[in-house]
Design a protein around this motif. Structure first.
Motif, PDB file in Angstrom:
ATOM      1  N   ALA A 157      37.598  40.210  34.077  1.00 48.72           N
ATOM      2  CA  ALA A 157      37.336  40.750  33.204  1.00 48.72           C
ATOM      3  C   ALA A 157      38.303  42.247  32.697  1.00 48.72           C
ATOM      4  O   ALA A 157      38.363  43.212  33.679  1.00 48.72           O
ATOM      5  N   ALA A 214      43.679  38.770  35.654  1.00 47.87           N
ATOM      6  CA  ALA A 214      42.636  40.331  36.707  1.00 47.87           C
ATOM      7  C   ALA A 214      41.922  40.439  36.125  1.00 47.87           C
ATOM      8  O   ALA A 214      41.022  41.710  37.124  1.00 47.87           O
ATOM      9  N   GLU A 243      51.052  43.000  30.555  1.00 46.12           N
ATOM     10  CA  GLU A 243      50.302  44.199  30.095  1.00 46.12           C
ATOM     11  C   GLU A 243      48.955  45.321  31.239  1.00 46.12           C
ATOM     12  O   GLU A 243      49.242  46.223  31.875  1.00 46.12           O
ATOM     13  N   ALA A 244      48.390  43.948  30.871  1.00 45.84           N
ATOM     14  CA  ALA A 244      46.868  44.194  31.597  1.00 45.84           C
ATOM     15  C   ALA A 244      46.651  43.599  32.715  1.00 45.84           C
ATOM     16  O   ALA A 244      45.719  42.540  33.336  1.00 45.84           O
ATOM     17  N   ARG A 245      47.638  42.532  33.269  1.00 42.85           N
ATOM     18  CA  ARG A 245      47.394  41.668  34.354  1.00 42.85           C
ATOM     19  C   ARG A 245      46.669  40.766  34.058  1.00 42.85           C
ATOM     20  O   ARG A 245      45.264  40.124  34.387  1.00 42.85           O
ATOM     21  N   GLY A 286      36.841  37.561  36.597  1.00 39.41           N
ATOM     22  CA  GLY A 286      36.256  36.656  36.008  1.00 39.41           C
ATOM     23  C   GLY A 286      37.554  35.854  35.689  1.00 39.41           C
ATOM     24  O   GLY A 286      37.728  34.795  34.970  1.00 39.41           O
ATOM     25  N   ILE A 317      37.791  45.746  32.242  1.00 45.05           N
ATOM     26  CA  ILE A 317      37.566  47.241  32.804  1.00 45.05           C
ATOM     27  C   ILE A 317      37.125  48.042  32.088  1.00 45.05           C
ATOM     28  O   ILE A 317      35.885  48.214  31.613  1.00 45.05           O
ATOM     29  N   LYS A 318      38.305  48.695  30.825  1.00 46.34           N
ATOM     30  CA  LYS A 318      38.210  49.415  30.377  1.00 46.34           C
ATOM     31  C   LYS A 318      37.574  48.973  29.073  1.00 46.34           C
ATOM     32  O   LYS A 318      36.499  49.959  28.416  1.00 46.34           O
TER      33      LYS A 318
HETATM   34  N1  CO8 Z   1      40.635  45.532  33.129  1.00 48.40           N
HETATM   35  C1  CO8 Z   1      41.092  46.150  32.886  1.00 48.40           C
HETATM   36  N2  CO8 Z   1      42.630  46.749  33.048  1.00 48.40           N
HETATM   37  C2  CO8 Z   1      43.257  46.394  33.933  1.00 48.40           C
HETATM   38  C3  CO8 Z   1      42.452  45.367  34.953  1.00 48.40           C
HETATM   39  C4  CO8 Z   1      41.610  44.636  34.137  1.00 48.40           C
HETATM   40  N3  CO8 Z   1      40.480  43.860  34.912  1.00 48.40           N
HETATM   41  N4  CO8 Z   1      43.661  45.077  35.578  1.00 48.40           N
HETATM   42  C5  CO8 Z   1      44.345  45.366  35.618  1.00 48.40           C
HETATM   43  N5  CO8 Z   1      44.722  46.426  35.089  1.00 48.40           N
HETATM   44  C6  CO8 Z   1      45.958  46.825  33.988  1.00 48.40           C
HETATM   45  C7  CO8 Z   1      45.249  48.341  34.838  1.00 48.40           C
HETATM   46  O1  CO8 Z   1      44.755  49.377  34.395  1.00 48.40           O
HETATM   47  C8  CO8 Z   1      46.190  48.538  34.534  1.00 48.40           C
HETATM   48  O2  CO8 Z   1      46.772  49.223  33.346  1.00 48.40           O
HETATM   49  P1  CO8 Z   1      47.824  50.665  32.719  1.00 48.40           P
HETATM   50  O3  CO8 Z   1      48.933  50.396  32.989  1.00 48.40           O
HETATM   51  O4  CO8 Z   1      47.765  51.117  31.547  1.00 48.40           O
HETATM   52  O5  CO8 Z   1      47.281  51.470  33.835  1.00 48.40           O
HETATM   53  C9  CO8 Z   1      47.873  47.316  34.458  1.00 48.40           C
HETATM   54  O6  CO8 Z   1      46.836  46.520  33.979  1.00 48.40           O
HETATM   55  C10 CO8 Z   1      48.741  47.065  35.582  1.00 48.40           C
HETATM   56  O7  CO8 Z   1      47.582  47.375  36.834  1.00 48.40           O
HETATM   57  P2  CO8 Z   1      47.674  48.104  38.507  1.00 48.40           P
HETATM   58  O8  CO8 Z   1      49.251  48.980  38.129  1.00 48.40           O
HETATM   59  O9  CO8 Z   1      46.330  48.166  38.538  1.00 48.40           O
HETATM   60  O10 CO8 Z   1      48.857  46.903  38.768  1.00 48.40           O
HETATM   61  P3  CO8 Z   1      48.786  46.167  40.496  1.00 48.40           P
HETATM   62  O11 CO8 Z   1      49.951  45.185  40.246  1.00 48.40           O
HETATM   63  O12 CO8 Z   1      49.453  47.583  41.009  1.00 48.40           O
HETATM   64  O13 CO8 Z   1      47.378  45.919  41.087  1.00 48.40           O
HETATM   65  C11 CO8 Z   1      45.582  44.633  40.538  1.00 48.40           C
HETATM   66  C12 CO8 Z   1      46.937  44.947  39.978  1.00 48.40           C
HETATM   67  C13 CO8 Z   1      45.085  44.109  41.947  1.00 48.40           C
HETATM   68  C14 CO8 Z   1      45.413  43.175  39.601  1.00 48.40           C
HETATM   69  C15 CO8 Z   1      44.429  45.556  40.041  1.00 48.40           C
HETATM   70  O14 CO8 Z   1      44.820  46.153  38.698  1.00 48.40           O
HETATM   71  C16 CO8 Z   1      42.990  45.360  40.459  1.00 48.40           C
HETATM   72  O15 CO8 Z   1      42.459  45.810  41.079  1.00 48.40           O
HETATM   73  N6  CO8 Z   1      42.446  45.342  38.933  1.00 48.40           N
HETATM   74  C17 CO8 Z   1      41.322  45.052  38.965  1.00 48.40           C
HETATM   75  C18 CO8 Z   1      40.790  43.764  39.266  1.00 48.40           C
HETATM   76  C19 CO8 Z   1      38.959  43.343  39.349  1.00 48.40           C
HETATM   77  O16 CO8 Z   1      38.595  44.296  39.548  1.00 48.40           O
HETATM   78  N7  CO8 Z   1      38.721  42.578  38.547  1.00 48.40           N
HETATM   79  C20 CO8 Z   1      37.633  42.637  38.563  1.00 48.40           C
HETATM   80  C21 CO8 Z   1      36.784  43.262  36.946  1.00 48.40           C
HETATM   81  S1  CO8 Z   1      34.920  42.735  36.712  1.00 48.40           S
HETATM   82  C22 CO8 Z   1      35.001  41.608  36.387  1.00 48.40           C
HETATM   83  O17 CO8 Z   1      35.794  40.847  36.212  1.00 48.40           O
HETATM   84  C23 CO8 Z   1      33.779  41.633  35.791  1.00 48.40           C
HETATM   85  C24 CO8 Z   1      33.894  39.756  34.845  1.00 48.40           C
HETATM   86  C25 CO8 Z   1      32.306  39.463  34.885  1.00 48.40           C
HETATM   87  C26 CO8 Z   1      32.193  37.895  33.539  1.00 48.40           C
HETATM   88  C27 CO8 Z   1      32.638  38.043  32.317  1.00 48.40           C
HETATM   89  C28 CO8 Z   1      31.631  39.020  31.622  1.00 48.40           C
HETATM   90  C29 CO8 Z   1      32.343  39.270  30.739  1.00 48.40           C
END
Ligand code: CO8
Length: 256
Positions: free
Chosen positions: A64, A62, A22-24, A107, A66-67
Motif C-alpha cells: 500500500a 511494494a 516510480e513508486a515500485r 499489500g 505509505i505516503k
Molecule cells: N509506498 C509509497 N512509496 C513507496 C513504497 C510504498 N509502499 N515503496 C516504495 N516507494 C517509493 C519510495 O518512497 C521511493 O520514492 P522516492 O523516489 O520519491 O523517494 C521509490 O518508491 C523507490 O523506492 P526506494 O528508493 O525505497 O527503492 P529501493 O529499490 O531502494 O527499495 C523497497 C525498494 C524495498 C520496496 C522499498 O521501497 C520499501 O521497503 N518499500 C516499502 C515496503 C513496505 O513497507 N510495504 C508495506 C506497506 S504497508 C501495506 O502494504 C499495508 C497493506 C494494507 C492493506 C491495504 C489496505 C489499503
C-alpha cells in the motif's frame, strides 16, 4: 500514463499490468481503483477466460502507498473503504495468475495471494513488512498467508516483517512455481493460454469450490464439490469434451 494497463496478448487471455514504476508499483487509490475496474470488466467479458496480473521487472507491488496513509486516522481509513476495491479481485470468477518479479511486499504480497496461481521469478521477494511501519496487514495478509503456509511460517513473516526469497516461498507453498526472472511473464501467459483453452464453466466451478470449500467443514465442502461436479453434466462443454475424447479429436469449448 495509466497506472493500470489492460492488454489482450493472447486469445482468451487478459494481461493486467500495474504501471507505477516510480513508486515500485505502490498501491495508491488510483491503482486500486484501476485494478477494481479492470477485474470488474474482465469478469463480465466472455472473450476473457484467464487473467494474468503483473507489475514490472523491479516490483510486482511494494505494498500500500505509505505516503498516502502516513497521516490518516482510523475513521479516514474506514471511510476509504479499501476492502470494496479488493472485492472485485477476490470475487473474480475466472482463473487469475500472478506473474511476480521483484518486490511483492505488504499489500503487494496480499494482492499476489488473491491470485489462483503464482509464478515467481528467481529474484522475487515476498513479505509482509507492515509491522516495520507500525501497522499490520489489512488485505488478507494474516489470513490468506496463514492458510497458504501455516501458522509458524506465517507468524515468522508477519512478526519480523522480513522478506523471503522466491525459493523460500516455493518451499513453503506460497508460490506455484519459480522460473528465471526473464521468463516469468511468458510462463504465466503460456499457462493462461492453456487454461483459456479449457472449458470455462469447469474452470469457474473448480475455482469457486476450491475457495469456498477451503473455509467450510469437509462434509459441506465435499457436498459443494459433488453439486458442482453434477452441474457440469448439463453443460455443452461436458458433452463436447467427452465426445471429443471418444472421437479422438481436439475439443472446441464454447463456455456453455
Ligand atoms: N509506498 C509509497 N512509496 C513507496 C513504497 C510504498 N509502499 N515503496 C516504495 N516507494 C517509493 C519510495 O518512497 C521511493 O520514492 P522516492 O523516489 O520519491 O523517494 C521509490 O518508491 C523507490 O523506492 P526506494 O528508493 O525505497 O527503492 P529501493 O529499490 O531502494 O527499495 C523497497 C525498494 C524495498 C520496496 C522499498 O521501497 C520499501 O521497503 N518499500 C516499502 C515496503 C513496505 O513497507 N510495504 C508495506 C506497506 S504497508 C501495506 O502494504 C499495508 C497493506 C494494507 C492493506 C491495504 C489496505 C489499503
Amino acid at each position: 500514463m495509466e497506472v493500470v494497463v489492460v492488454e489482450r496478448p493472447r486469445e482468451g487471455v487478459a494481461l493486467v499490468r500495474i504501471n507505477r514504476p516510480e513508486a515500485r508499483n505502490a498501491l495508491n487509490g488510483e491503482v486500486r481503483q484501476g485494478l477494481a475496474g479492470a477485474f470488474t470488466d474482465l469478469a463480465r467479458d466472455p472473450e476473457v477466460r484467464a487473467i494474468v496480473l503483473t507489475g514490472n521487472e523491479e516490483a510486482f507491488a511494494a505494498g500500500a502507498d505509505i505516503k498516502a496513509m502516513a497521516e490518516a486516522g482510523a475513521v479516514e481509513m474506514m471511510l476509504r473503504e479499501a476492502h470494496r476495491l479488493w472485492a472485485p479481485i477476490a470475487a473474480c470468477p475466472k482463473p487469475v495468475i500472478a506473474a511476480v518479479n521483484g518486490y511483492a511486499l505488504g499489500g503487494g504480497c496480499e494482492l499476489a495471494m488473491h491470485a489462483d496461481i503464482i509464478i515467481a521469478g528467481e529474484g522475487a521477494q515476498f513479505g509482509q513488512p507492515e509491522i516495520r511501519v507500525g501497522i499490520m496487514p489489512g488485505a488478507g495478509g494474516t489470513q490468506r498467508l496463514t492458510r497458504a503456509v501455516g501458522k509458524f511460517k506465517a507468524m515468522m513473516m508477519l512478526l519480523t516483517g522480513k522478506p523471503i526469497s522466491a525459493r523460500e516461498a516455493d518451499a513453503m507453498g506460497l508460490v506455484s512455481s519459480v522460473v528465471p526472472d526473464g521468463e516469468v511473464l511468458e510462463t504465466a501467459l503460456t499457462l493462461a493460454e492453456t487454461i483459456a483453452g479449457m472449458p470455462p464453466l469447469a474452470a469457474r466451478q473448480i475455482k469457486e469450490v476450491v475457495l469456498a470449500g477451503a473455509d467450510a467443514p469437509l462434509e459441506a465442502a465435499l457436498m459443494l464439490e459433488r453439486k458442482a461436479f453434477q452441474l457440469l453434466f448439463d453443460s455443452e462443454d461436458q458433452k463436447e469434451g467427452m465426445r471429443a475424447f471418444i472421437e479422438k479429436r481436439r475439443p472446441a469449448y464454447q463456455g456453455r
